[in-house]
Design an enzyme around this catalytic site. Structure first.
Site, short mmCIF file in Angstrom:
data_model
loop_
_atom_site.label_atom_id
_atom_site.label_comp_id
_atom_site.label_asym_id
_atom_site.label_seq_id
_atom_site.Cartn_x
_atom_site.Cartn_y
_atom_site.Cartn_z
N LYS A 94 0.48 -1.34 0.00
CA LYS A 94 0.03 -0.06 -0.02
C LYS A 94 0.83 1.20 0.12
O LYS A 94 1.99 1.06 0.47
CB LYS A 94 -0.98 0.05 1.26
N ASP A 133 -2.71 -1.45 10.02
CA ASP A 133 -3.09 -1.48 8.47
C ASP A 133 -3.81 -2.80 8.01
O ASP A 133 -4.07 -2.70 6.81
CB ASP A 133 -1.70 -1.33 7.81
O1 C5P Z 1 -0.65 -0.91 14.68
P1 C5P Z 1 0.82 -1.32 14.15
O2 C5P Z 1 1.28 -2.53 15.03
O3 C5P Z 1 1.07 -1.57 12.78
O4 C5P Z 1 1.67 0.05 14.68
C1 C5P Z 1 3.05 -0.13 15.02
C2 C5P Z 1 3.44 1.26 15.72
O5 C5P Z 1 3.18 2.36 15.04
C3 C5P Z 1 2.72 1.33 17.14
O6 C5P Z 1 3.27 0.49 18.08
C4 C5P Z 1 2.64 2.81 17.43
O7 C5P Z 1 3.80 3.08 18.01
C5 C5P Z 1 2.42 3.56 16.07
N1 C5P Z 1 1.11 3.80 15.64
C6 C5P Z 1 0.67 4.71 16.16
N2 C5P Z 1 -0.69 5.14 15.83
C7 C5P Z 1 -1.26 4.38 14.63
C8 C5P Z 1 -0.82 3.44 14.16
C9 C5P Z 1 0.67 3.16 14.37
O8 C5P Z 1 1.16 5.25 17.24
N3 C5P Z 1 -2.42 4.90 14.21
#
Ligand code: C5P
Length: 303
Positions: free
Chosen positions: A9, A133
């Site tokens: 993406k 995501d």
């Molecule tokens: O959700 P995911 O594990 O992909 O996110 C990775 C990191 O990115 C999270 O641990 C967080 O620190 C940050 N993040 C965030 N806000 C979001 C998406 C991701 O702070 N909306």
């Protein structure tokens, strides 16, 4: 055997609206699925086994494929296992959602292999628990607006196909660190939300729906870009190359380090990529990409 593509993406637009009590950030983002894709195969087995053609990628419990498979096992109570093989083509830790897409493909592949017949709603809730995501990769259209952590997706119908040149420098960036620094900037009074020049997501959506590339170019945005450039200066060099070769606009995807240049059409993307290959650092990975076909995303093919 079931074989599935797991596309990458881009974030054409990414606003960070603020930090939430759970530590995540409230987002407003426009996702685009593109035709650069990993491939996963699923075969019946007694236990869960994951393998990958890229030795730099862990196939242990921290791998999102295994987490997705375990989540599906726990939720369904199945005793079935699977042999899952990943052919990695999407650059890792580059803001392209490769790991999230692999997790979404795993939910789809094992739902079919194990005959679970879970519907979209059940798969979406498993997907949201795996990563912000992941739900987007289950969305029926190649473009969607993401809200909340990015996991609440609203599909966008009837959007045109876009052509881009994608450049990935060697440097990898930590998503968590980039978000954390945004909080510090805001706490020091530099509120990233209050700059007058920031385009609105409704403007970008309007431009996309009308197929107006000039307007779309003006609306591309990423709040994470300044910090990503501070940590990885080649991003800014890549952007100046893409602009000088005629791209309509260029932005970081997600938290980087991949950068895309929006092109008028396939021919221009070809020209930009050729010029860039002649002058770029040999460590940059350069690809011509386009919006993914909706029909290819969730089609499981049995062989
Ligand atoms: O959700 P995911 O594990 O992909 O996110 C990775 C990191 O990115 C999270 O641990 C967080 O620190 C940050 N993040 C965030 N806000 C979001 C998406 C991701 O702070 N909306």
């Amino acid at each position: 055997m079931i074989r599935l593509r797991a596309p990458a993406k881009l974030n054409l637009y990414l606003r960070v609206l603020g930090r939430r009590p759970d530590g995540y950030h409230e987002l407003e983002t426009l996702f685009e699925r593109v035709d650069l894709a990993d491939e996963l195969t699923f075969e019946s087995a007694a236990t869960l086994q994951v393998s990958c053609d890229d030795a730099s990628l862990s196939c242990g419990e921290d791998n999102l494929i295994l987490k997705a498979a375990r989540a599906l096992q726990a939720c369904s109570g199945t005793k079935s296992g699977a042999r899952i093989h990943l052919t990695k083509r999407i650059p890792i830790a580059a803001g392209l959602g490769g790991g999230s897409s692999d997790a979404a493909a795993t939910l789809l592949g094992l739902n079919e292999l194990w005959g679970l017949r879970y519907g979209a709603e059940q798969l979406l809730s498993l997907a949201a628990a795996l990563g912000s995501d992941v739900p987007f990769f289950l969305s029926p259209t190649p473009f969607a607006i993401g809200r909340g952590r990015g996991e609440r997706c609203e599909p966008i119908q009837n959007a045109p196909r876009l052509f881009q040149v994608l450049v990935t420098p060697r440097e990898r960036l930590s998503t968590k660190e980039i978000y954390d620094v945004l909080d510090q900037t805001r706490n020091q009074g530099g509120d990233f939300n209050l700059t007058a020049a920031i385009p609105s997501i409704s403007m970008v959506l309007h431009a996309l729906r009308n197929g107006s590339l000039g307007e779309l170019a003006k609306g591309l945005w990423n709040d994470l870009e300044p910090e990503a450039i501070r940590r990885c200066p080649p991003i800014s060099l890549i952007q100046s190359h893409l602009r000088s070769f005629g791209c309509l606009a260029t932005r970081l995807s997600g938290s980087g380090s991949s950068v895309f240049g929006l092109c008028r059409d396939a021919a221009q993307a070809q020209t930009v990529a050729t010029q860039l290959r002649a002058s770029a650092s040999p460590t940059w990975r350069i690809e011509i990409i386009q919006t993914d076909s909706p029909s290819l995303v969730s089609s499981a093919s049995a062989h």
